[in-house]
Structure formats: C-alpha cells, structure tokens
Design an enzyme around this catalytic site. Structure first.
Site, PDB file in Angstrom:
ATOM      1  N   HIS A  50       0.786  -1.238   0.000  1.00  0.00           N
ATOM      2  CA  HIS A  50       0.000   0.000   0.000  1.00  0.00           C
ATOM      3  C   HIS A  50       0.824   1.297   0.000  1.00  0.00           C
ATOM      4  CE1 HIS A  50      -3.120  -2.769   1.581  1.00  0.00           C
ATOM      5  NE2 HIS A  50      -2.217  -3.140   2.472  1.00  0.00           N
TER       6      HIS A  50
HETATM    7  C1  BDR Z   1      -2.589   0.378   5.772  1.00  0.00           C
HETATM    8  O1  BDR Z   1      -2.663  -0.186   7.080  1.00  0.00           O
HETATM    9  C2  BDR Z   1      -1.389  -0.622   7.494  1.00  0.00           C
HETATM   10  O2  BDR Z   1      -1.434  -1.954   7.910  1.00  0.00           O
HETATM   11  C3  BDR Z   1      -0.445  -0.443   6.336  1.00  0.00           C
HETATM   12  O3  BDR Z   1       0.809   0.003   6.783  1.00  0.00           O
HETATM   13  C4  BDR Z   1      -1.123   0.585   5.465  1.00  0.00           C
HETATM   14  O4  BDR Z   1      -0.740   1.895   5.809  1.00  0.00           O
HETATM   15  C5  BDR Z   1      -3.328  -0.515   4.806  1.00  0.00           C
HETATM   16  O5  BDR Z   1      -4.659  -0.667   5.189  1.00  0.00           O
END
Ligand code: BDR
Ligand code: CA
Length: 311
Positions: A238
């Site tokens: 992400h």
């Molecule tokens: C987001 O949540 C976290 O687990 C990751 O780092 C990312 O920023 C994805 O939903």
C-alpha cells in the site's frame, strides 16, 4: 526536489515507503514522524530509525508522535506486522537517534523552517496530522498538499467496510479531510493493484545486496500475514504508492470527487464514501486514486532498493 514530511507507522509497507523516499532524488525528505497504528508509537519510531539506518541516511530527524487515536483505544495491526511492527528480519541497534521532540512538533518546526510549502505524506492513522491542524491551524498555509494512504472506493480490510488507517482514527481522518488543505487519497482499490508477486520478489532477490535481502525477509513475512488474514496469494504494498505518485504522477490516475468519512455507522465506522458517480450532489473535495500503473510503480520501488544497496 519536492520537500516532504513523512508521517508513518512502520509497518512493512511503511518501511518500503521510507526506502523509496530516501532513494529517489525527486524527493527531499525533511522529517519522519511516527504514530500509533500498526504498532505502538514507541515501536513505530524505532522501526523508522531502523529503516533509515539500513538505508544509510542519518540526517533526517525521526520523532514519535501521538500514542493513541483522538477518541477510543488503540487496536494495533500486529496480526499483519507482528509483535515488533516489522517482524521478519533481525535488526541491529539503529544509528539514527530519536529526536526528543513530540512528532507533531517536529512536523510543525519543519514546516516553519521551510522556505516553501511542504507536502505531507501520511501513511498511518491521521492522528498526528489532525493534532497538528488543531494545535497550529496557521500551518495549513505551509502545507502544499497531504497525500494519504487510507480508505477505499470499495470495501475495507480491518473491518468489512473500513480500511485500517481510517478506522483506527476516523475523527482524525474527517478533520484532515475537512481542513481545507488539498488531499489525495490512495485507497485499497489502488493498493490492491500493487501485489508483491513472485516475479517482484525475484527481481528484488536478484539485486543480491544486504538491503535487498532484508526487503525480501520483510515482504515474505508480510505475505504470510496477508495469506493468513485474508487469503491473498501475494500481499499488497500500500504505502509506497503515495511516494511513487509524487515522484511520477503518471503512476496513478485519480478523480476529483465528493468524499466523506463515516464516523458513526453501526457496522461501517471508518468507511470512506467516495461519490464516484456524482449521486450525492457533493462538491468535489478530494482527489481519489483509481488505477495504478504497475510497471512504473515497481520500477520505482525496485530501483530505490537497487540505488540504496549500491550506496
Ligand atoms: C494500511 O494499514 C497498514 O497496515 C499499512 O501500513 C497501510 O498503511 C493498509 O490498510
Ligand atoms: Ca502504514
């Protein structure tokens, strides 16, 4: 280069975002603040220092910010990122010190010292940014835009309708959205196009450097979490999309739409509601990411690991 403050909660994908931000000459990383999210704020600060140390970057200050959401209690993302927040590799003591300031004050000082507006990239819950805007409303003028990993035009991950960063602090997300500072949102609908498939892992392995090995260990742990929690065959990376988009805006298409954050909702608290088809008569108030150019993204991300490994 674009002056950037990175607010993060490393976190495996945050860790990769840090590498991209320090490796690419289009980004001038001025400060890193951390927030409670994937793990406690103490752990996320330690992890940010670990990643900068690994990258050989000692001149960027790192400070720990808010230790809990504006309302409610913190629920960490240990089922994805492990006990340390960065499970997988073994880390030594970081060379990068912890800046004694509160993370929110580090952001404020960095904005105040800059001779041009600075872009904030926020890839954790938005608690630090909302707190900054409450404490220092005049800072709005000093921020060029806020690029956020959060939400989705589709459904969620931490709950069926809400994405982790937003559901961890929905009030903070709503305050940032309504602050008047321009925002761009990279949601799950985009990041689920950035899957760390075997060919991606092979390209990183092939770099053969110590840093590349750490990245493979991180991404392998991250992959097993995603497989266990959601049945993904390959995990979505992400957070670095935010940085990649700043380096090369062609990495992602977006639409300017009406966006709202659900702060109530019996089952949907923390959901982002993006009015993609103009059904709600809302004034467009945010840029919402849509389609990722996968090849451009992976070339930037893998190129960053290569550059740092050679340093
Ligand atoms: C987001 O949540 C976290 O687990 C990751 O780092 C990312 O920023 C994805 O939903
Ligand atoms: Ca994150």
């Amino acid at each position: 280069p674009i002056p950037v403050i990175l607010d993060c909660d490393p976190g495996h994908d945050d860790a990769m975002a840090i590498l991209l931000a320090v490796a690419n000459p289009a980004i001038d990383l001025r400060a890193v603040s951390t927030v409670a999210g994937n793990q406690t704020v103490e752990k996320t600060a330690l992890n940010a220092r670990r990643m900068l140390s690994l990258a050989g970057v000692t001149g960027v200050p790192v400070a720990a910010g808010c230790d809990r959401p504006l309302t409610g209690t913190l629920e960490v993302g240990d089922y994805v990122h492990g006990e340390s927040g960065l499970d997988g590799p073994a880390f030594g003591e970081p060379d990068v010190p912890l800046d004694p300031r509160h993370g929110v004050e580090l952001i404020h000082d960095t904005l105040a010292a800059a001779d041009e507006p600075v872009t904030i990239v926020a890839i954790g819950p938005l608690t630090n940014i909302a707190t900054l805007l409450r404490r220092h409303p005049e800072d709005r003028e000093r921020i060029r835009q806020i690029v956020i990993m959060g939400g989705s035009t589709e459904r969620g991950n931490h709950t069926p309708y809400a994405e982790f960063n937003i559901v961890t602090d929905p009030e903070a997300a709503a305050e940032v959205l309504d602050s008047g500072v321009p925002t761009t949102w990279v949601g799950l609908n985009v990041s689920h196009q950035a899957l760390v498939t075997t060919d991606v892992l092979d390209r990183i392995s092939a770099l053969g450097t110590p840093l590349a090995r750490v990245c493979v260990e991180l991404l392998t742990f991250f992959g097993s979490s995603y497989h266990q929690a959601w049945g993904f065959e390959a995990p979505p990376l992400h957070d670095p999309i935010t940085i990649a988009y700043l380096i090369d805006p062609q990495v992602m298409t977006y639409a300017r739409v009406g966006l709202r954050i659900e702060v109530e909702g019996k089952y949907t608290r923390g959901a982002t509601v993006a009015d993609l088809h103009g059904r709600m008569d809302w004034e467009p108030n945010a840029n919402v990411g849509l389609i990722l150019d996968r090849d451009r993204f992976w070339d930037l991300m893998i190129g960053a690991i290569e550059t740092l490994g050679a340093a």
